[in-house]
Scaffold this motif. Structure first.
Motif, PDB file in Angstrom:
ATOM      1  N   ASP A 496       0.819  -1.210   0.000  1.00  0.00           N
ATOM      2  CA  ASP A 496       0.000   0.000   0.000  1.00  0.00           C
ATOM      3  C   ASP A 496       0.854   1.262   0.000  1.00  0.00           C
ATOM      4  O   ASP A 496       1.921   1.313   0.629  1.00  0.00           O
ATOM      5  CB  ASP A 496      -0.916   0.009   1.233  1.00  0.00           C
ATOM      6  N   TYR A 497       0.339   2.301  -0.677  1.00  0.00           N
ATOM      7  CA  TYR A 497       0.981   3.611  -0.710  1.00  0.00           C
ATOM      8  C   TYR A 497      -0.136   4.648  -0.774  1.00  0.00           C
ATOM      9  O   TYR A 497      -0.553   5.054  -1.862  1.00  0.00           O
ATOM     10  CB  TYR A 497       1.905   3.711  -1.911  1.00  0.00           C
ATOM     11  N   PRO A 498      -0.675   5.078   0.393  1.00  0.00           N
ATOM     12  CA  PRO A 498      -1.814   6.010   0.392  1.00  0.00           C
ATOM     13  C   PRO A 498      -1.532   7.317  -0.350  1.00  0.00           C
ATOM     14  O   PRO A 498      -2.464   7.922  -0.873  1.00  0.00           O
ATOM     15  CB  PRO A 498      -2.048   6.264   1.891  1.00  0.00           C
ATOM     16  N   GLY A 499      -0.270   7.732  -0.401  1.00  0.00           N
ATOM     17  CA  GLY A 499       0.044   9.002  -1.058  1.00  0.00           C
ATOM     18  C   GLY A 499       0.456   8.868  -2.511  1.00  0.00           C
ATOM     19  O   GLY A 499       0.958   9.825  -3.106  1.00  0.00           O
ATOM     20  N   GLN A 524      -5.441  -2.265  -7.271  1.00  0.00           N
ATOM     21  CA  GLN A 524      -6.717  -2.241  -6.561  1.00  0.00           C
ATOM     22  C   GLN A 524      -6.788  -1.024  -5.636  1.00  0.00           C
ATOM     23  O   GLN A 524      -5.776  -0.378  -5.352  1.00  0.00           O
ATOM     24  CB  GLN A 524      -6.900  -3.511  -5.736  1.00  0.00           C
ATOM     25  N   GLY A 525      -7.988  -0.756  -5.180  1.00  0.00           N
ATOM     26  CA  GLY A 525      -8.147   0.305  -4.192  1.00  0.00           C
ATOM     27  C   GLY A 525      -7.942  -0.233  -2.790  1.00  0.00           C
ATOM     28  O   GLY A 525      -7.245   0.349  -1.972  1.00  0.00           O
ATOM     29  N   ASN A 526      -8.552  -1.380  -2.517  1.00  0.00           N
ATOM     30  CA  ASN A 526      -8.430  -2.051  -1.220  1.00  0.00           C
ATOM     31  C   ASN A 526      -8.510  -3.548  -1.440  1.00  0.00           C
ATOM     32  O   ASN A 526      -9.014  -4.014  -2.476  1.00  0.00           O
ATOM     33  CB  ASN A 526      -9.576  -1.646  -0.276  1.00  0.00           C
ATOM     34  N   SER A 645      -7.428   5.649 -11.120  1.00  0.00           N
ATOM     35  CA  SER A 645      -6.599   6.773 -10.675  1.00  0.00           C
ATOM     36  C   SER A 645      -6.603   6.888  -9.152  1.00  0.00           C
ATOM     37  O   SER A 645      -5.738   7.533  -8.567  1.00  0.00           O
ATOM     38  CB  SER A 645      -7.104   8.075 -11.296  1.00  0.00           C
ATOM     39  N   ASN A 646      -7.605   6.262  -8.511  1.00  0.00           N
ATOM     40  CA  ASN A 646      -7.681   6.270  -7.050  1.00  0.00           C
ATOM     41  C   ASN A 646      -7.114   4.999  -6.428  1.00  0.00           C
ATOM     42  O   ASN A 646      -7.234   4.795  -5.228  1.00  0.00           O
ATOM     43  CB  ASN A 646      -9.140   6.422  -6.609  1.00  0.00           C
ATOM     44  N   ALA A 647      -6.537   4.130  -7.253  1.00  0.00           N
ATOM     45  CA  ALA A 647      -5.967   2.880  -6.736  1.00  0.00           C
ATOM     46  C   ALA A 647      -4.647   3.164  -6.037  1.00  0.00           C
ATOM     47  O   ALA A 647      -3.735   3.740  -6.625  1.00  0.00           O
ATOM     48  CB  ALA A 647      -5.768   1.883  -7.865  1.00  0.00           C
ATOM     49  N   ARG A 648      -4.555   2.766  -4.791  1.00  0.00           N
ATOM     50  CA  ARG A 648      -3.348   3.025  -4.000  1.00  0.00           C
ATOM     51  C   ARG A 648      -2.751   1.737  -3.446  1.00  0.00           C
ATOM     52  O   ARG A 648      -1.951   1.762  -2.530  1.00  0.00           O
ATOM     53  CB  ARG A 648      -3.683   3.953  -2.822  1.00  0.00           C
ATOM     54  N   SER A 649      -3.153   0.597  -4.022  1.00  0.00           N
ATOM     55  CA  SER A 649      -2.706  -0.683  -3.492  1.00  0.00           C
ATOM     56  C   SER A 649      -2.437  -1.658  -4.632  1.00  0.00           C
ATOM     57  O   SER A 649      -3.107  -1.603  -5.672  1.00  0.00           O
ATOM     58  CB  SER A 649      -3.768  -1.263  -2.540  1.00  0.00           C
ATOM     59  N   VAL A 650      -1.443  -2.528  -4.419  1.00  0.00           N
ATOM     60  CA  VAL A 650      -1.144  -3.609  -5.356  1.00  0.00           C
ATOM     61  C   VAL A 650      -1.254  -4.921  -4.591  1.00  0.00           C
ATOM     62  O   VAL A 650      -0.697  -5.064  -3.504  1.00  0.00           O
ATOM     63  CB  VAL A 650       0.268  -3.458  -5.967  1.00  0.00           C
TER      64      VAL A 650
END
Length: 826
Positions: A496-499, A524-526, A645-650
């Motif tokens: 995860d990288y929230p920023g 993914q987003g979450n 564009s709002n995905a902050r997770s792999v």
């Protein structure tokens, strides 16, 4: 030698003379007191959160809740922009403050100017963020000791105040003055000057933030996009909190009424979504904040320390029950032994002892046994804390020289001595000298077999409640761990990288998908389960009256590989197509039913309108329901959409295990550092993330299992002691019976029958109550295991078997003795 010294010496001799009974007494009390000490330490720690602030009883957090269209209550841990202004319009606030949780990466320039060092923006040992944006008023409500600077520095934009521990970690110097004016950089672009250093709190708190950015920094920097104002209008639940200190004499219920009236008069009415109703705001005591199960300071899958108050109360009841059973053992054996000591009582009374003196003598014996048990229990506390370390809060410690601990131990000693010792002492001191010296005594009175039978039934009834509770909780935990959750999480690791900026995580996903040992990587987003999902509102006209209806749904952001990656099942239609401009979505079965489609195929091709921009999205498929949160909550309406564009997770699925998996994780971290050298690598096993959701149930299971073992042990010790006493009193009777032809088996059954009947009576009494309590507990779960009668059969059989082993062993031993050895002195 003084009278008291003689009494102690006589008491000690009596204890040594009855070694077996004294051992049973002392060991039972030691176990009970040890359990009480451990639970006292846990309760003292959990109940001490944020109690140390000045005037803590007048500090409140402004919280609220709202019901969505389906009647689900959503907790709000701060006001929201629709009600901005309440901080000025509600009377009775002596002081107020608000802050925004800030989740970004941290970089600190090295002292020599040659390079940067990156740090994790997390509280120690937690996912909870450590940085907030706030103003000087924060330190008025929550004072810190200032080592350099003062709270006024937060009036200036671009300033940051650090806790001493973090400042020393960043700058590595012992001189506080040298830390001032150093630079701390957030997200590689927000440069802040260190303007103050405060000492860390050394007491438990839910507000243990260590970096404080001046709120005035927001409108002066790019943060204006996220935090556009310096008042409360930019507060948002989960990302912000607001606190007030009431003026002396102000009733919080009056303020709650004013908050309700304020919301009623607002026009237009504030809404989070059109389908919401029953919106309310209210004051939550600072001391109650620690026990709010819905408290999530940030949408980062945090494991912020929260106490589960029902479990804490259950622990306290366990302590009382365990100590109570130990005391019952003491009373049972003491009253049974009274028949052996009645001649001693008669002699003492003939020699002039008063009843009060005899009571005092017997209480001294109890006190000595209790002190010995207390000493043993203190030796057991540290091993017990280590044994249950994973289920005990990290801050729980047994400090030998702590005054509060010694006050508790003193209270335990006095309480145990009086409760365990007074009744047997009063009973034995009441014997008449004539009857005592003759050896005759009415055994059917209050101190006879009737009382002991009642206490044995009570003991085993309580033990059975815990046996059944342990079985039911164990079944529910097993069910939650092994139930089909609707997706496959085996070998899945999330990074995860929230920023992260748009496109950054896609690059990382593409890179790691080619690593050896990686089966697949997706954007993914979450993760499907274990993290807080964002909410969005969609409009539809599928109801029978064809009127516009809004539904708040959980949003799952994923690419076109999301469904096959997690091996989810489509019950209708096909997958979504990836792309920012592709307007197809998937919904779950629950959402399809909420839209009025019992047949999911009827939902295909229908349009949903996103409330924010009224853009239509076409339903391309319906996915089988899967669990998004814990089993306490029912599955909610959900939409899967390609807002990448709002995905902050792999999510990465590993194809290897053991040491090979560790090598792959090292490779994942290496690739991360190459792409994002200043951003700490944050990964978690999805299995561990899901397991954290069941932490309270796991703790409850461990609690019940441990308490059950302890209670069974204490009950069996008492039963063994009574069987030993009964056998010794009936030794001559048994000898005569054997001379008359009785068999060992017949004598064993004779001695065991009475005790086994008492255990059967306990089973009959405890089973209905245990069934009711188990069903009540299971109703807290939206999805639960089946409750059947075999639980009662298993528990009753276990209790009966333990009684047979405990009593039967002693009965068989006595029945096997040669009658000649028993009768030779007659």
């Amino acid at each position: 030698m003084s009278v008291n010294a003689i009494s102690v010496k006589v008491a000690w001799r009596n204890i040594l003379r009855q070694r077996w009974y004294s051992l049973i007494h002392g060991l039972g009390l030691a176990i009970g007191i040890c359990v009480c000490i451990v639970i006292y330490l846990i309760g003292r720690y959990e109940l001490s959160f944020d109690n140390f602030h000045p005037d803590a009883n007048r500090i409140y957090r402004i919280v609220g809740d709202v019901q969505d269209y389906d009647g689900n209550v959503i907790f709000l841990n701060s006001p929201f922009k629709g009600v901005a202004g309440i901080e000025h319009l509600i009377a009775g606030f002596e002081a107020k403050t608000a802050f925004h949780v800030f989740g970004s990466t941290i970089s600190v320039p090295l002292a020599n100017g040659q390079g940067m060092k990156s740090y994790n923006n997390r509280q120690e040992g937690s996912y909870a963020l450590s940085t907030i944006l706030t103003g000087p008023d924060f330190f008025r409500l929550f004072p810190h000791e200032w080592l350099a600077g003062d709270s006024s520095v937060l009036n200036q934009p671009g300033r940051i105040v650090l806790a001493e521990s973090v400042a020393r970690k960043y700058f590595g110097t012992d001189k506080v003055e040298e830390m001032l004016d150093r630079r701390v950089i957030y997200d590689d672009s927000l440069t802040l000057k260190v303007a103050g250093i405060v000492r860390d709190w050394n007491k438990p708190s839910d507000l243990n933030y260590t970096s404080f950015i001046s709120i005035g920094t927001a409108p002066e920097t790019w943060l204006r996009e996220r935090i556009p104002t310096t008042d409360w209008s930019s507060l948002q639940p989960r990302q912000s909190q607001a606190f007030v200190q009431l003026e002396k004499g102000v009733n919080p219920e009056r303020v709650n009424a004013e908050l309700t009236e304020y919301l009623r008069k607002l026009s237009p009415a504030p809404v989070l979504f059109k389908g919401a109703n029953h919106l309310r705001l209210y004051l939550q005591s600072l001391r109650d904040m620690h026990y709010t199960p819905d408290f999530h300071p940030a949408d980062t899958g945090d494991d912020f320390p929260k106490a589960y108050l029902p479990l804490l109360y259950a622990l306290m009841w366990v302590a009382l029950f365990v100590l109570g059973l130990a005391i019952i053992n003491f009373i049972n054996l003491s009253t049974a032994q009274s028949f052996q000591r009645m001649k001693e009582v008669g002699v003492r009374k003939v020699m002039g002892s008063t009843r009060g003196a005899l009571v005092g003598q017997f209480l001294i014996e109890t006190l000595l046994l209790t002190v010995c048990a207390l000493a043993l229990s203190m030796l057991l506390v540290l091993p017990a804390l280590r044994l249950f370390g994973d289920s005990i809060p990290a801050g729980v410690r047994f400090r030998f020289w702590d005054g509060g601990n010694w006050l508790f131990l003193l209270g335990m000693t006095v309480f145990t001595t009086l409760i365990a010792g007074y009744y047997p002492a009063r009973l034995m001191s009441s014997y008449l000298p004539v009857l005592s010296l003759k050896g005759s005594l009415d055994k059917t009175g209050t101190g006879g077999v009737g009382l002991r039978r009642a206490l044995i039934i009570f003991q085993f009834s309580i033990s059975l409640l815990f046996i059944i509770g342990s079985l039911v909780i164990g079944r529910q935990v097993h069910y939650m761990r092994n139930a089909d959750k609707g997706f496959n999480s085996d070998g899945v690791v999330t990074v995860d990288y929230p920023g992260a900026g748009p496109g950054q995580m896609r690059i990382y996903a593409d890179v790691v998908s080619r690593l050896p040992g990686v089966n697949q990587a997706i954007l993914q987003g979450n993760a499907p389960m274990g993290r807080v999902h964002p909410m969005a509102t969609f409009l539809d006209r599928f109801n029978t009256r064809k009127v516009l209806r809004e539904t708040a749904v959980e949003v799952e952001i994923g690419d076109n590989n999301f469904i096959p990656f997690y091996q989810m099942q489509l019950v209708a239609g096909g997958n979504v197509y990836e792309g920012e401009n592709v307007l197809s979505v998937l919904i779950n079965e629950t959402y399809a039913r909420a839209l009025g489609f019992n047949d999911p195929t009827l939902a295909l091709g229908k349009s949903l309108f996103y409330r924010e921009n009224n853009v239509p999205y076409t339903i391309s498929g319906v996915v089988r329901d899967y669990h998004q949160s814990s089993f306490h909550e029912v599955i909610r309406p959900l939409i899967i959409i390609t807002w990448l564009s709002n995905a902050r997770s792999v999510a990465v699925r590993l194809g290897v295990k053991g040491d090979s998996a560790k090598m792959v994780m090292a490779a994942l971290e290496s690739e991360w550092k190459m792409l994002f050298p200043r951003v700490p690598f944050t990964s978690s096993s999805m299995k561990d993330t899901i397991d954290r959701m069941f932490i309270e149930e796991n703790r409850a299971a461990l609690l019940m299992q441990s308490a059950t073992v302890i209670m069974i042990l204490i009950s069996c010790m008492g039963l063994f002691g009574l069987a030993l006493f009964s056998a010794s009193r009936r030794a001559k009777e048994i000898g005569i019976r054997k001379v008359m032809g009785a068999t060992v088996a017949g004598v064993s059954l004779l001695l065991s029958r009475e005790f086994l009947l008492l255990v059967v009576t306990a089973i009959v009494i405890a089973s209905p109550l245990a069934w009711f309590l188990a069903l009540t507990w299971l109703r807290n779960f939206g999805y639960r295991t089946a409750m059947d009668g075999w639980v009662l059969v298993e528990a009753g059989g276990a209790a009966l078997l333990l009684a047979v082993v405990t009593v039967g062993f002693q009965a068989f031993r006595v029945a096997s003795v040669n009658p000649v050895d028993v009768l030779r002195d007659e």
